[in-house]
Write a protein that holds these residues in place. Structure first.
Motif, PDB file in Angstrom:
ATOM      1  N   PHE A  90      39.597  39.705  38.958  1.00 12.62           N
ATOM      2  CA  PHE A  90      38.158  39.653  38.676  1.00 12.62           C
ATOM      3  C   PHE A  90      37.366  40.155  39.880  1.00 12.62           C
ATOM      4  N   LEU A  91      37.786  39.764  41.078  1.00  9.31           N
ATOM      5  CA  LEU A  91      37.123  40.208  42.299  1.00  9.31           C
ATOM      6  C   LEU A  91      37.183  41.727  42.411  1.00  9.31           C
ATOM      7  N   GLY A  92      38.365  42.288  42.209  1.00  5.89           N
ATOM      8  CA  GLY A  92      38.529  43.726  42.318  1.00  5.89           C
ATOM      9  C   GLY A  92      37.674  44.489  41.331  1.00  5.89           C
ATOM     10  N   HIS A  93      37.707  44.092  40.073  1.00  5.12           N
ATOM     11  CA  HIS A  93      36.920  44.784  39.053  1.00  5.12           C
ATOM     12  C   HIS A  93      35.427  44.654  39.328  1.00  5.12           C
ATOM     13  N   TYR A  94      35.013  43.494  39.826  1.00  8.38           N
ATOM     14  CA  TYR A  94      33.597  43.310  40.123  1.00  8.38           C
ATOM     15  C   TYR A  94      33.159  44.200  41.286  1.00  8.38           C
ATOM     16  N   LEU A  95      33.956  44.234  42.347  1.00  6.49           N
ATOM     17  CA  LEU A  95      33.548  44.970  43.539  1.00  6.49           C
ATOM     18  C   LEU A  95      33.557  46.486  43.339  1.00  6.49           C
ATOM     19  N   VAL A  96      34.337  46.978  42.399  1.00  8.35           N
ATOM     20  CA  VAL A  96      34.298  48.422  42.133  1.00  8.35           C
ATOM     21  C   VAL A  96      33.260  48.765  41.068  1.00  8.35           C
ATOM     22  N   SER A 121      24.929  35.640  42.467  1.00 12.77           N
ATOM     23  CA  SER A 121      24.868  37.093  42.480  1.00 12.77           C
ATOM     24  C   SER A 121      25.262  37.597  43.858  1.00 12.77           C
ATOM     25  N   LEU A 122      25.654  38.854  43.902  1.00 11.03           N
ATOM     26  CA  LEU A 122      26.047  39.468  45.161  1.00 11.03           C
ATOM     27  C   LEU A 122      24.872  40.304  45.658  1.00 11.03           C
ATOM     28  N   ASP A 123      24.321  39.915  46.804  1.00 11.16           N
ATOM     29  CA  ASP A 123      23.143  40.617  47.335  1.00 11.16           C
ATOM     30  C   ASP A 123      23.519  42.000  47.834  1.00 11.16           C
TER      31      ASP A 123
END
Length: 293
Positions: free
Chosen positions: A97-103, A291-293
């Protein structure tokens, strides 16, 4: 900051060896901090768990894209390691999930299920951590399929977690390489009826069927002696529904909410070395907050 929350999982439910998994409300969280020059994973698990790019969560995220910019991660978990509650599966799912979100990709749970099952080797733990609830999994030519089964809302998991760990490899080594035809027929008949009990909402039948396994629990019972102690104790209270969670040594008893406190008190009265608690079934699977700023 963005936090990914992944539930624990309890595989097999007795009869469903390598195909049933239940999400439990015991969680791993990964909070994504700012970008950094190198991966930094802050966690409370000691020196045996890496805090750099060799951490399993980071390795799995980089499986999605090895060029993901490094971030600071804060990892917390209530899921004990090597206890049969899917700790490694939860970390692996968190990483995907982290990987898909960050890309910047849209989160596709079906795709993540395929990736997680391929990395884990089997889907029974990863499916409930991704999707929540009780999942029946199947691996075929078109990939991994997960079917959500109706689970009685009144049932909770009275869970005993021993103080010692049990590696999956050791638990697998205890299993026979072949089964008698009579045993295979017993297993398939009762598993089919367990699935039917879910759809019929027959929780009493479901609780009884959970204890009908003849494929793996008889061979693993010596590795987790608390298992039969707790099942016998539950029977003395008129309760069925006790099984070995995953490869063990954790023991789960599926009982009604009204029965849970009585069984919990009785287990505590055994003075076993471990922790007993009542866990709800987690229905949502992996979630995002913030959310990621």
């Amino acid at each position: 900051m963005l936090t990914i929350t992944v539930p624990a999982s309890s595989a097999n439910l007795g009869l469903g060896f390598d195909c049933l998994g239940l999400a439990l409300d015991l969680n791993l969280t990964v909070t994504i901090g700012p970008k950094t020059n190198t991966w930094q994973v802050d966690h409370p698990f000691g020196a045996d768990i890496p805090n750099d790019e060799s951490n399993l969560i980071v390795q799995t995220a980089r499986f999605v894209d090895p060029d993901i910019p490094p971030h600071q991660l804060v990892v917390k978990s209530d899921i004990p390691l090597a206890r049969g509650l899917g700790s490694s599966s939860s970390a692996l799912v968190a990483g995907l999930f982290l990987g898909h979100y960050l890309v910047g990709q849209t989160i596709n749970r079906h795709q993540i299920l395929q990736e997680a099952a391929a990395l884990e080797g089997h889907p029974d733990n990863v499916a409930p951590t991704i999707l929540g609830g009780l999942q029946l999994t199947d691996e075929n030519k078109i990939g991994v399929q997960a079917t959500p089964l109706p689970f009685p809302k009144d049932l909770v998991a009275v869970t005993f977690i021993p103080d010692y760990s049990l590696k999956t490899a050791a638990a697998r080594a205890a299993l026979p390489t072949t089964l008698a035809l009579k045993t295979a027929v017993h297993q398939s008949q009762h598993l089919a009826n367990l699935v039917a009990a879910c759809y019929l909402g027959d929780q009493k039948r479901l609780m009884a069927l959970v204890e009908e396994d003849q494929m793996h629990e008889p061979y693993r019972a010596d590795l987790a002696p608390e298992f039969l102690q707790i099942r016998t104790l539950a029977h003395h209270l008129g309760l069925a529904g006790t099984y070995l969670s995953g490869a063990g040594p954790t023991v789960v008893s599926l009982v009604t909410k009204k029965q849970a406190d009585q069984l919990l008190e009785a287990i505590n009265g055994l003075n076993l070395n471990g922790t007993a608690m009542v866990l709800a079934v987690q229905q949502t699977g992996t979630t995002f907050t913030g959310s990621l700023d």
